[in-house]
Design a protein around this motif. Structure first.
Motif, PDB file in Angstrom:
ATOM      1  N   ASP A   1      -2.351   5.523  -2.669  1.00 52.53           N
ATOM      2  CA  ASP A   1      -3.396   4.527  -1.812  1.00 52.53           C
ATOM      3  C   ASP A   1      -4.144   5.170  -0.978  1.00 52.53           C
TER       4      ASP A   1
ATOM      5  N   GLN B   1      -9.137   0.994   4.781  1.00 48.86           N
ATOM      6  CA  GLN B   1      -8.930   0.080   3.648  1.00 48.86           C
ATOM      7  C   GLN B   1      -9.557  -1.041   3.884  1.00 48.86           C
TER       8      GLN B   1
ATOM      9  N   MET C   1       0.915  -1.200   0.336  1.00 49.78           N
ATOM     10  CA  MET C   1      -0.091   0.557   0.302  1.00 49.78           C
ATOM     11  C   MET C   1       1.059   1.284  -0.020  1.00 49.78           C
TER      12      MET C   1
END
Length: 293
Positions: free
Chosen positions: A42, A108, A1
């Motif tokens: 992200d 997430q 990530m």
């Protein structure tokens, strides 16, 4: 990530990046909103205290990503408006890195669940798109028992009803041995979709029908079922038959023509059935299966 850090205080940005790196995250640091908008991350950790810079374009551009605001104080400019634009959350400086990581992991997980839900929704729509029904969803009211000769027809009705009315749906197949436990864990705000009642013994069936008085549900039954609940019948002539059911040639041809006449031209359809186009036309006339123009 990959985590993009937009912060003009270089020491603070490097400190955050170092601690995130120790926990396995890839990071990039920017002090300019304009430069950060060319990045591809992200998660975006965005300081709202960037002199002479407007955060709004970045938030708008990356609102489908995870944007977490890093603020020195809370007011409408630093938190209120950015959240309206699409930022997911905020954290007040100074903060512990563990608190920041909890927020990142939470969002997430939310993003992953959202993608998974969309995948299942698209799959179900694709799976059920060939099933035709004239049933008026607006007339459906729950709780309800639907008797049918084809469960997938009811599947389509139930999923369309849940989507149209923004209902949270819980699926309970009674062939699953843990159905009682699953039922008791459901809350009153959930719409239950219950199938396979034919698999239950009489005592379990009586227990189910008594328990359902406390829930909102749609129960699908492929056999006649006597209950005190409102019951409707929803059948189709183009159902998919069970694998262990032997069809007559006429039933098979009728099903294939009815199900695939809009997918294939008559030349190809007759070829797949192993009959001539004239024979296909005769069967169309016999069954009244002419294409709608």
């Amino acid at each position: 990530m990959k985590i993009i850090i937009i912060e003009n205080e270089l020491y603070l940005a490097q400190s955050i990046a170092s601690k995130l790196g120790e926990n396995g995250f890839e990071t990039e640091i920017y002090s300019s909103i304009k430069e950060a908008m060319q990045s591809n991350g992200d998660v975006y950790l965005l300081s709202t205290n960037l002199p002479g810079q407007n955060c709004s374009p970045l938030i708008t551009q990356f609102k489908d990503k995870i944007v977490i605001l890093m603020v020195s104080y809370i007011n409408n400019d630093t938190v209120g408006e950015p959240l309206k634009l699409g930022a997911k959350d905020y954290i007040v400086k100074p903060f512990m890195i563990e608190e920041l990581m909890r927020k990142i992991e939470h969002y997430q997980e939310y993003q992953d669940l959202k993608k998974q839900t969309l995948l299942y929704q698209e799959y179900m729509e694709n799976l059920l798109q060939e099933i035709k029904t004239d049933f008026d969803i607006e007339k459906l009211s729950t709780p309800l028992v639907i008797q049918t000769n084809y469960q997938r027809l009811v599947d389509k009705v139930v999923f369309e009803y849940a989507q149209t009315n923004s209902k949270l749906l819980t699926f309970i197949p009674l062939g699953n041995k843990e159905w009682k436990e699953k039922l008791t864990k459901c809350n009153s705000n959930t719409l239950l979709y219950i199938t396979e009642i034919h698999t239950l013994k009489k005592t379990d069936r009586e227990y189910l029908l008594e328990t359902l008085k406390n829930y909102n549900f749609i129960l699908c039954s492929t056999a006649e079922l006597e209950t005190e609940f409102k019951t409707i019948t929803l059948n189709t002539d183009s159902k998919l038959y069970d694998q262990n059911e032997i069809l007559t040639i006429d039933d098979y041809v009728k099903f294939i023509v009815n199900s695939f006449q809009y997918k294939f031209p008559d030349t190809e359809l007759s070829k797949k059935l192993g009959i001539s186009r004239k024979s296909l036309w005769e069967k169309r006339k016999k069954y009244g299966l002419f294409k709608k123009k």
